[in-house]
Design an enzyme around this catalytic site. Structure first.
Site, PDB file in Angstrom:
ATOM      1  N   SER A 123       0.782  -1.227  -0.062  1.00 37.89           N
ATOM      2  CA  SER A 123      -0.177  -0.029  -0.089  1.00 37.89           C
ATOM      3  C   SER A 123       0.825   1.184   0.081  1.00 37.89           C
ATOM      4  CB  SER A 123      -0.851   0.094   1.102  1.00 37.89           C
ATOM      5  OG  SER A 123      -1.357   1.356   1.430  1.00 37.89           O
ATOM      6  N   CYS A 125       0.399   3.418   1.708  1.00 40.61           N
ATOM      7  CA  CYS A 125       0.605   3.780   3.407  1.00 40.61           C
ATOM      8  C   CYS A 125       2.056   3.539   3.921  1.00 40.61           C
ATOM      9  CB  CYS A 125      -0.654   3.044   4.194  1.00 40.61           C
ATOM     10  SG  CYS A 125      -2.209   3.752   3.962  1.00 40.61           S
ATOM     11  N   TYR A 154      -0.254  -0.005   9.967  1.00 41.49           N
ATOM     12  CA  TYR A 154      -0.873  -0.797   8.582  1.00 41.49           C
ATOM     13  C   TYR A 154       0.358  -0.496   7.745  1.00 41.49           C
ATOM     14  CZ  TYR A 154      -3.386  -1.209   4.298  1.00 41.49           C
ATOM     15  OH  TYR A 154      -3.802  -1.323   3.176  1.00 41.49           O
ATOM     16  N   ASN A 183      -5.461   3.845  -2.880  1.00 44.21           N
ATOM     17  CA  ASN A 183      -6.849   3.990  -2.625  1.00 44.21           C
ATOM     18  C   ASN A 183      -7.599   3.515  -3.849  1.00 44.21           C
ATOM     19  OD1 ASN A 183      -9.194   4.659  -1.546  1.00 44.21           O
ATOM     20  ND2 ASN A 183      -8.230   6.342  -0.256  1.00 44.21           N
ATOM     21  N   GLU A 196     -14.867   1.712   5.527  1.00 45.27           N
ATOM     22  CA  GLU A 196     -14.970   2.134   4.068  1.00 45.27           C
ATOM     23  C   GLU A 196     -13.829   3.448   4.018  1.00 45.27           C
ATOM     24  OE1 GLU A 196     -17.449   2.378   6.410  1.00 45.27           O
ATOM     25  OE2 GLU A 196     -18.167   4.148   6.898  1.00 45.27           O
ATOM     26  N   LYS A 197     -13.523   3.450   2.631  1.00 37.10           N
ATOM     27  CA  LYS A 197     -12.714   4.576   2.422  1.00 37.10           C
ATOM     28  C   LYS A 197     -13.439   5.844   1.741  1.00 37.10           C
ATOM     29  CE  LYS A 197     -10.728   1.137   0.262  1.00 37.10           C
ATOM     30  NZ  LYS A 197     -10.804   1.434  -0.831  1.00 37.10           N
ATOM     31  N   LYS A 205     -22.800   8.947   1.992  1.00 31.78           N
ATOM     32  CA  LYS A 205     -23.327  10.144   2.687  1.00 31.78           C
ATOM     33  C   LYS A 205     -24.134  10.854   1.742  1.00 31.78           C
ATOM     34  CE  LYS A 205     -19.543  10.406   6.123  1.00 31.78           C
ATOM     35  NZ  LYS A 205     -18.547  11.055   6.813  1.00 31.78           N
ATOM     36  N   ARG A 225      -5.798  13.379  -2.263  1.00 28.96           N
ATOM     37  CA  ARG A 225      -5.787  11.881  -2.571  1.00 28.96           C
ATOM     38  C   ARG A 225      -5.770  11.631  -3.965  1.00 28.96           C
ATOM     39  NH1 ARG A 225      -4.602  12.427   2.218  1.00 28.96           N
ATOM     40  NH2 ARG A 225      -5.075  10.797   3.765  1.00 28.96           N
ATOM     41  N   ARG A 288      -1.671  12.872  -0.843  1.00 27.12           N
ATOM     42  CA  ARG A 288      -1.051  11.601  -1.202  1.00 27.12           C
ATOM     43  C   ARG A 288      -1.576  11.680  -2.899  1.00 27.12           C
ATOM     44  NH1 ARG A 288      -2.123   6.794   1.826  1.00 27.12           N
ATOM     45  NH2 ARG A 288      -0.114   7.159   2.929  1.00 27.12           N
TER      46      ARG A 288
HETATM   47  P1  NAD Z   1     -10.837  -5.987   1.792  1.00 26.89           P
HETATM   48  O1  NAD Z   1     -10.886  -5.883   3.117  1.00 26.89           O
HETATM   49  O2  NAD Z   1     -12.232  -5.957   0.965  1.00 26.89           O
HETATM   50  O3  NAD Z   1     -10.220  -7.731   1.447  1.00 26.89           O
HETATM   51  C1  NAD Z   1      -9.420  -8.324   2.204  1.00 26.89           C
HETATM   52  C2  NAD Z   1      -9.954  -9.707   2.548  1.00 26.89           C
HETATM   53  O4  NAD Z   1      -9.097 -10.326   3.325  1.00 26.89           O
HETATM   54  C3  NAD Z   1     -11.161  -9.842   3.171  1.00 26.89           C
HETATM   55  O5  NAD Z   1     -12.437 -10.178   2.750  1.00 26.89           O
HETATM   56  C4  NAD Z   1     -10.918 -10.434   4.618  1.00 26.89           C
HETATM   57  O6  NAD Z   1     -12.094 -11.220   4.964  1.00 26.89           O
HETATM   58  C5  NAD Z   1      -9.830 -11.401   4.114  1.00 26.89           C
HETATM   59  N1  NAD Z   1      -8.896 -11.696   5.217  1.00 26.89           N
HETATM   60  C6  NAD Z   1      -8.473 -11.093   6.356  1.00 26.89           C
HETATM   61  N2  NAD Z   1      -7.875 -11.685   7.302  1.00 26.89           N
HETATM   62  C7  NAD Z   1      -8.027 -12.954   6.826  1.00 26.89           C
HETATM   63  C8  NAD Z   1      -7.348 -14.306   7.221  1.00 26.89           C
HETATM   64  N3  NAD Z   1      -6.887 -14.527   8.550  1.00 26.89           N
HETATM   65  N4  NAD Z   1      -7.815 -15.403   6.461  1.00 26.89           N
HETATM   66  C9  NAD Z   1      -8.318 -15.329   5.490  1.00 26.89           C
HETATM   67  N5  NAD Z   1      -8.912 -14.126   4.729  1.00 26.89           N
HETATM   68  C10 NAD Z   1      -8.721 -12.972   5.657  1.00 26.89           C
HETATM   69  O7  NAD Z   1      -9.634  -5.290   1.198  1.00 26.89           O
HETATM   70  P2  NAD Z   1      -9.440  -4.938  -0.369  1.00 26.89           P
HETATM   71  O8  NAD Z   1      -9.557  -3.525  -0.533  1.00 26.89           O
HETATM   72  O9  NAD Z   1      -9.854  -5.929  -1.304  1.00 26.89           O
HETATM   73  O10 NAD Z   1      -7.719  -5.122  -0.279  1.00 26.89           O
HETATM   74  C11 NAD Z   1      -7.261  -6.044  -0.813  1.00 26.89           C
HETATM   75  C12 NAD Z   1      -5.544  -5.928  -0.604  1.00 26.89           C
HETATM   76  O11 NAD Z   1      -5.128  -4.795  -1.188  1.00 26.89           O
HETATM   77  C13 NAD Z   1      -5.192  -5.701   0.968  1.00 26.89           C
HETATM   78  O12 NAD Z   1      -3.960  -6.325   1.198  1.00 26.89           O
HETATM   79  C14 NAD Z   1      -5.056  -4.400   1.319  1.00 26.89           C
HETATM   80  O13 NAD Z   1      -4.307  -3.933   2.394  1.00 26.89           O
HETATM   81  C15 NAD Z   1      -4.406  -4.024  -0.100  1.00 26.89           C
HETATM   82  N6  NAD Z   1      -4.669  -2.578  -0.359  1.00 26.89           N
HETATM   83  C16 NAD Z   1      -6.090  -1.998  -0.669  1.00 26.89           C
HETATM   84  C17 NAD Z   1      -6.019  -0.788  -1.036  1.00 26.89           C
HETATM   85  C18 NAD Z   1      -7.576  -0.341  -1.334  1.00 26.89           C
HETATM   86  O14 NAD Z   1      -7.767   0.974  -1.449  1.00 26.89           O
HETATM   87  N7  NAD Z   1      -8.512  -0.839  -1.324  1.00 26.89           N
HETATM   88  C19 NAD Z   1      -5.163   0.138  -0.776  1.00 26.89           C
HETATM   89  C20 NAD Z   1      -3.825  -0.361  -0.603  1.00 26.89           C
HETATM   90  C21 NAD Z   1      -3.697  -1.591  -0.289  1.00 26.89           C
HETATM   91  N1  GDD Z   2     -13.045   6.934   5.411  1.00 33.45           N
HETATM   92  C1  GDD Z   2     -13.314   8.210   5.094  1.00 33.45           C
HETATM   93  N2  GDD Z   2     -14.676   8.647   5.759  1.00 33.45           N
HETATM   94  N3  GDD Z   2     -12.564   9.298   4.921  1.00 33.45           N
HETATM   95  C2  GDD Z   2     -13.004  10.650   5.040  1.00 33.45           C
HETATM   96  C3  GDD Z   2     -14.237  10.777   5.442  1.00 33.45           C
HETATM   97  C4  GDD Z   2     -15.205   9.662   5.534  1.00 33.45           C
HETATM   98  O1  GDD Z   2     -16.293  10.136   5.894  1.00 33.45           O
HETATM   99  N4  GDD Z   2     -14.175  12.157   5.359  1.00 33.45           N
HETATM  100  C5  GDD Z   2     -13.312  12.599   5.196  1.00 33.45           C
HETATM  101  N5  GDD Z   2     -12.383  11.572   4.739  1.00 33.45           N
HETATM  102  C6  GDD Z   2     -10.877  11.738   4.612  1.00 33.45           C
HETATM  103  C7  GDD Z   2     -10.071  11.060   5.714  1.00 33.45           C
HETATM  104  O2  GDD Z   2      -9.865  11.819   6.911  1.00 33.45           O
HETATM  105  C8  GDD Z   2      -8.581  11.202   4.797  1.00 33.45           C
HETATM  106  O3  GDD Z   2      -8.082  12.347   4.997  1.00 33.45           O
HETATM  107  C9  GDD Z   2      -8.992  11.095   3.443  1.00 33.45           C
HETATM  108  O4  GDD Z   2     -10.522  11.304   3.424  1.00 33.45           O
HETATM  109  C10 GDD Z   2      -8.907   9.512   2.871  1.00 33.45           C
HETATM  110  O5  GDD Z   2      -9.200   8.603   3.523  1.00 33.45           O
HETATM  111  P1  GDD Z   2      -9.629   6.931   3.269  1.00 33.45           P
HETATM  112  O6  GDD Z   2      -9.983   7.080   1.939  1.00 33.45           O
HETATM  113  O7  GDD Z   2     -10.580   6.564   4.255  1.00 33.45           O
HETATM  114  O8  GDD Z   2      -8.003   6.496   3.386  1.00 33.45           O
HETATM  115  P2  GDD Z   2      -6.478   6.975   3.082  1.00 33.45           P
HETATM  116  O9  GDD Z   2      -6.564   7.681   1.514  1.00 33.45           O
HETATM  117  O10 GDD Z   2      -5.962   7.777   4.072  1.00 33.45           O
HETATM  118  O11 GDD Z   2      -5.852   5.619   3.051  1.00 33.45           O
HETATM  119  C11 GDD Z   2      -6.499   4.636   2.238  1.00 33.45           C
HETATM  120  O12 GDD Z   2      -5.673   4.391   0.892  1.00 33.45           O
HETATM  121  C12 GDD Z   2      -4.306   3.647   1.318  1.00 33.45           C
HETATM  122  C13 GDD Z   2      -3.624   3.513  -0.016  1.00 33.45           C
HETATM  123  O13 GDD Z   2      -3.495   4.722  -0.663  1.00 33.45           O
HETATM  124  C14 GDD Z   2      -6.481   3.237   3.056  1.00 33.45           C
HETATM  125  O14 GDD Z   2      -7.781   2.520   2.474  1.00 33.45           O
HETATM  126  C15 GDD Z   2      -5.512   2.451   3.495  1.00 33.45           C
HETATM  127  O15 GDD Z   2      -5.982   1.097   3.971  1.00 33.45           O
HETATM  128  C16 GDD Z   2      -4.905   2.427   1.880  1.00 33.45           C
HETATM  129  O16 GDD Z   2      -3.683   1.504   2.143  1.00 33.45           O
END
Ligand code: NAD
Ligand code: GDD
Length: 330
Positions: A123, A125, A154, A183, A196-197, A205, A225, A288
């Site tokens: 990620s 992150c 994370y 993201n 949720e992101k 919302k 972002r 970012r």
């Molecule tokens: P997600 O949470 O929807 O999917 C992850 C899945 O992993 C879930 O269904 C969960 O049940 C499963 N899981 C967790 N622990 C487990 C365990 N012990 N055994 C079996 N399954 C398990 O997340 P996603 O958005 O699909 O993300 C997939 C990957 O991409 C993750 O590694 C995440 O960190 C990475 N990633 C996602 C984003 C994003 O924006 N979605 C950004 C950066 C990195």
């Molecule tokens: N989730 C969320 N919900 N974020 C909000 C909201 C809300 O209602 N309102 C404002 N934000 C702002 C957060 O405070 C943050 O500054 C920005 O929106 C983005 O939030 P997220 O989308 O939740 O996460 P992120 O971009 O900081 O991090 C995500 O992206 C990473 C990869 O780039 C996460 O999903 C990480 O798990 C992922 O690895």
């Protein structure tokens, strides 16, 4: 057996957002697919040929699911969520323990089964916080990762695990591939409940609000972002997996917006005028954006769709979820 002459893939995390979409994509390509997760996909039936529910923190389980030859292995399972999950500090120990254990177990199991290589989803992150303080000019070039200083546990776990995958390449001759996702959003992603992101949260919302109503935004909304649509993410993932380039490499969009702009786009799609209410909340880094120079050089690829086009599809899906929840509650 049904798999005869078909390429085979293992998708860990197939009950999740990206894994669920990846299974569908691989099926379209003609793969025989085994999906593995703690749960079935929550929104649609899985298209996997074989779906095994189980816990990848259990080493024996990892051995069981790698009991056959796989041409491609995608490791997407992780304990993860958006800012409301990873930046509160409440889940730090679980996030680090759970995700690191999964990666340690899966690498060990795959290496011992002579799997050629695995795809790993790191990620953005993992990038240092100090390079993401200027919302107009964040630095997320791959070579800016060190000296390391992610702002979340994370992110530290992701950094550890990406190093682990690359160590297996060096010491065991594996061909693991590491992507740094920025993201990812789209239909069938988590849209409520705290994980949720921002794109899904804002769509929800806006869908729940009336015209001229209020949308709560964490922070002042000037944090930036970029967001990558799921289909683009899968394209980048698959291209990297099948390439000779091991990474780590960004898989993201360079279309950076403020969170206020994100709200404006979604409100416009919804055809609503919204009042923004800025409230305290978990914020993460100030700015970012993906840096796509390296992926362009190595894979000749960049995302093609606009943020707005992805948000149109995502809003439509989330609005439907909101409506059917409202109907069920009535
Ligand atoms: P997600 O949470 O929807 O999917 C992850 C899945 O992993 C879930 O269904 C969960 O049940 C499963 N899981 C967790 N622990 C487990 C365990 N012990 N055994 C079996 N399954 C398990 O997340 P996603 O958005 O699909 O993300 C997939 C990957 O991409 C993750 O590694 C995440 O960190 C990475 N990633 C996602 C984003 C994003 O924006 N979605 C950004 C950066 C990195
Ligand atoms: N989730 C969320 N919900 N974020 C909000 C909201 C809300 O209602 N309102 C404002 N934000 C702002 C957060 O405070 C943050 O500054 C920005 O929106 C983005 O939030 P997220 O989308 O939740 O996460 P992120 O971009 O900081 O991090 C995500 O992206 C990473 C990869 O780039 C996460 O999903 C990480 O798990 C992922 O690895």
């Amino acid at each position: 057996m049904a798999t005869k002459n078909k390429p085979t893939a293992l998708v860990c995390g197939a009950g999740g957002f990206i894994g669920g979409h990846l299974v569908k994509r691989l099926k379209r390509e003609g793969f025989w697919v085994r999906g593995v997760d703690l749960k079935f996909p929550p929104f649609t039936d899985t298209e996997a040929d074989d779906f095994v529910v189980g816990d990848l923190r259990d080493q024996n389980f990892c051995k069981q699911i790698t009991d056959r030859k796989f041409d491609e292995v995608y490791q997407l399972a992780a304990d993860m969520g958006g800012a409301g999950y990873i930046f509160t500090g409440e889940h730090d120990a679980d996030v680090m323990h759970n995700s690191a254990t999964i990666n340690l177990n899966m690498l060990d199991a795959c290496q011992k089964r002579n799997v050629r290589g695995m795809f790993y989803s790191s990620s953005a992150c993992m990038y240092p916080e100090h390079n993401q303080k200027d919302p107009d000019n964040p630095n997320c070039a791959e070579d800016s990762a060190y000296p390391a200083a992610p702002d979340s546990e994370y992110g530290w776990e992701k950094l550890f695990s990406e190093r682990l995958y690359l160590a297996y390449n060096r010491n065991y001759g594996m061909r693991n591939r590491v992507a740094r996702y920025h993201n990812i959003f789209g239909p069938e992603g988590t849209w409520e409940g705290g994980k949720e992101k921002a794109p899904a949260a804002v769509c929800r919302k806006v869908a729940q609000a009336s015209n001229h109503g209020e949308v709560e935004i964490w922070g002042d909304g000037t944090q930036t972002r970029s967001f990558l649509y799921i289909d683009e993410c899968l394209e980048g993932t698959i291209r990297l997996t099948r390439s000779d380039f091991e990474g780590p490499v960004n898989v993201g969009s360079e279309e950076m917006v403020t969170i206020n702009q994100l709200v404006d786009i979604v409100a416009d799609i919804a055809g609503k005028k919204m009042n923004k209410k800025h409230i305290p909340g978990p914020l993460g880094v100030r700015g970012r954006n993906s840096d796509n120079r390296l992926i362009g050089q190595k894979l000749g690829w960049k995302p093609s769709a606009t943020l707005r086009s992805g948000l149109e599809k995502t809003y439509e899906w989330i609005e439907r979820q909101v409506r059917s929840n409202t109907r069920a509650a009535a």
